[in-house]
Motif scaffolding. Sequence first.
Motif, PDB file in Angstrom:
ATOM      1  N   ALA A   4     -58.569-126.297 -96.132  1.00  0.00           N
ATOM      2  CA  ALA A   4     -57.344-126.329 -95.336  1.00  0.00           C
ATOM      3  C   ALA A   4     -57.067-127.765 -94.907  1.00  0.00           C
ATOM      4  O   ALA A   4     -57.567-128.226 -93.890  1.00  0.00           O
ATOM      5  CB  ALA A   4     -57.479-125.423 -94.115  1.00  0.00           C
ATOM      6  N   ILE A   5     -56.289-128.471 -95.711  1.00  0.00           N
ATOM      7  CA  ILE A   5     -55.964-129.862 -95.398  1.00  0.00           C
ATOM      8  C   ILE A   5     -54.755-129.844 -94.475  1.00  0.00           C
ATOM      9  O   ILE A   5     -53.592-129.916 -94.902  1.00  0.00           O
ATOM     10  CB  ILE A   5     -55.701-130.658 -96.691  1.00  0.00           C
ATOM     11  N   GLU A   6     -55.036-129.735 -93.189  1.00  0.00           N
ATOM     12  CA  GLU A   6     -53.961-129.602 -92.211  1.00  0.00           C
ATOM     13  C   GLU A   6     -54.500-129.901 -90.813  1.00  0.00           C
ATOM     14  O   GLU A   6     -55.700-130.101 -90.608  1.00  0.00           O
ATOM     15  CB  GLU A   6     -53.388-128.174 -92.248  1.00  0.00           C
ATOM     16  N   ASN A   7     -53.567-129.969 -89.863  1.00  0.00           N
ATOM     17  CA  ASN A   7     -53.897-130.155 -88.447  1.00  0.00           C
ATOM     18  C   ASN A   7     -54.691-131.426 -88.179  1.00  0.00           C
ATOM     19  O   ASN A   7     -55.579-131.448 -87.328  1.00  0.00           O
ATOM     20  CB  ASN A   7     -54.649-128.938 -87.901  1.00  0.00           C
ATOM     21  N   GLY A   8     -54.367-132.489 -88.897  1.00  0.00           N
ATOM     22  CA  GLY A   8     -55.011-133.763 -88.628  1.00  0.00           C
ATOM     23  C   GLY A   8     -54.499-134.380 -87.343  1.00  0.00           C
ATOM     24  O   GLY A   8     -53.302-134.330 -87.049  1.00  0.00           O
ATOM     25  N   GLN A   9     -55.411-134.939 -86.570  1.00  0.00           N
ATOM     26  CA  GLN A   9     -55.046-135.606 -85.326  1.00  0.00           C
ATOM     27  C   GLN A   9     -55.881-136.871 -85.166  1.00  0.00           C
ATOM     28  O   GLN A   9     -57.043-136.911 -85.567  1.00  0.00           O
ATOM     29  CB  GLN A   9     -55.254-134.688 -84.121  1.00  0.00           C
TER      30      GLN A   9
END
Length: 480
Positions: free
Chosen positions: A192-197
Motif C-alpha cells: 500500500a504505497i499511500e499515506n506518506g507524511q
Amino acid sequence: MVTYGHGASSILVLGGLFAVACGTLAPIGSDPSHAAAQDPDASIPATATVPGAYIPGSTTPEAKYPGHGFIVHEWGTNTIVVGSDGSVQRGLHHEEEDLPAFVYDRIKAGGVTGSVEVKMETPVLYFYSDAALDAEVQVSFPAGVMTQWYPSARGFTPMLADIAGSVVDPVMDPKFSPKLDACIQRFSDGKAIENGQLDWGTVHIGARTDRLTAPDAPLAQYTWSHARAVDANPLRVQKPGAAVDHEEERFLFYRGLGNFALPARITSGGPGSYEGSGVSILDRDGANPLGSTFVLDVGATSAKFAVHPEGLAASHGALIESLSGATSMPLDAYADALAAAMTAELDKTGLYHDEAVGMVSTWRRQWFRTPGLRVLYFAPQAWTDTQIPLAITPKPDRITRVMVIRTEVITTELEWVDVAAVRGINAGDATATAHFDGLGRFAEPRLRRARQLVGDAGPSAAATLLAKISGANTTLGTGE
C-alpha cells in the motif's frame, strides 16, 4: 545511517528517525511528544488556499521578495511515462540524478519497488520573512510515500521496520512478506504505497542577513546546488535526539513515489501529426486548467519545441501539437532557447526570477537534452494542494506552489522497436538485451509496455530481465 544497540534489538536512526519493530507497530525510544507525527493514522491538515496568492493574468508577479511579510514558494516536478495510447507505465523508482550523501533516503535503507507510476522529483520549499521566526512544517502524500528529504525530519510515515536486526520497508520493498499478526493486519493489501507524511517539526527561518552554513554539494557533481542560488532566508532544523546538532540549508527538500491521476491525459499522434512526433493533450479538470505547456522532440544532435503560454484554456481543454511549425535547431541552441522560454513562463507563475532560473538550471539536462518526445506542463496549484497537502504554522501571508509535470511519451515507432527487442530476448537473442540496457531509468517502463503489447504475461526471458531491471537502482543511461 547509524544503528544503535537497544537490548536484544537495535534501533535504526535515519537522521533521528526511528524504525519500528513491526510486532509492536510503535516507535522505539521516541519522544512521546512526537507520537502524532509518527503515527501512520494521524492526519496532517492541508493548507487552505491563501488569499492574495498570485493568479496568472491577474497582476504582475514580483521578480523578487519585496522585503516584508511571511511568504513561502515551492517548485517541483512529477515524472511519468505513457504508452502511445496514454496508458501510464509503472517502474519509475530509478534515479536520474545523484543526490548528495547527506540526503536521507528510505529507498537505500529499505528496498525499492517497481509498482509505482509517478515519481515526484525534487520539490523544494523556500521561506521568506523580514524577521527571523520559527515555523512548524509538515507535508503529506495521500497517494504515495516520501522517499528522500533534507534536512532531517522529526517524523515520517510509513515507518521502516527493524525485524531481527534487518531493516526492511514494509511498503516499498517487494520482498517484504509480513509474518507477525500485527504486520499482516497493517500490510494485508500487499504494498500500500499511500499515506506518506513528513514532519520537519520546528524549522528556524533565519534573518535575511544570517549566513548559511550548508554541507558541501559541488555543482560539478550535483545539480542540487542550483536550488541554493536563491535569495531565500536560510533555514535551520534541529536533529531529533541531539542537544546541539542541527542542519542548515537554503530550502526544504523532498521526493516521493506514488500512484495518482495526473491533470492531463497525453497520447502520441493525432490528426496532423506524423510518426515519431506529435501529441494529443486532454485536460482532465476544466475547473482548474493547465498552465503553460511545452512539447519537446529531442534527437541525438538536434531538437525542436513548441510552447503554449496560455495552457489549454484557449483550446477548451484539448490540444493537438504536431510540431510541424517548430524549427529544428542544434541541441545547444535549442536548449538555450527553451531555457529562456521556460524561465519566462515560470516568472509568470509567481515564483521569483532566481527561483525560476534555479528550477530550469536543475532540470535543464534531463528535461531538454534527454532524447525522446515529452510534454512539460504546469499543474494547477489546486491539484498540487490536493496531491501533496502542505501545513505551515504560523500561516504564511502567501504560498505559491509550481509543479511541472514531465510526461515521457513512448511513440508507436518506439513501441515497435521495443516489441522487436522483447521478441528477440524471448527467442534467445542475447544482443536484444542491449537495447534496454541503453535506456537508463526508462528501461523498466519501456520494457513493461513492450511486454503488454506482446502479451508476454507469464514466465519468459523478458520477464527475467524485467525482474533484474526492477531491482536495480538504475541512474544514468546513454544519452541522458
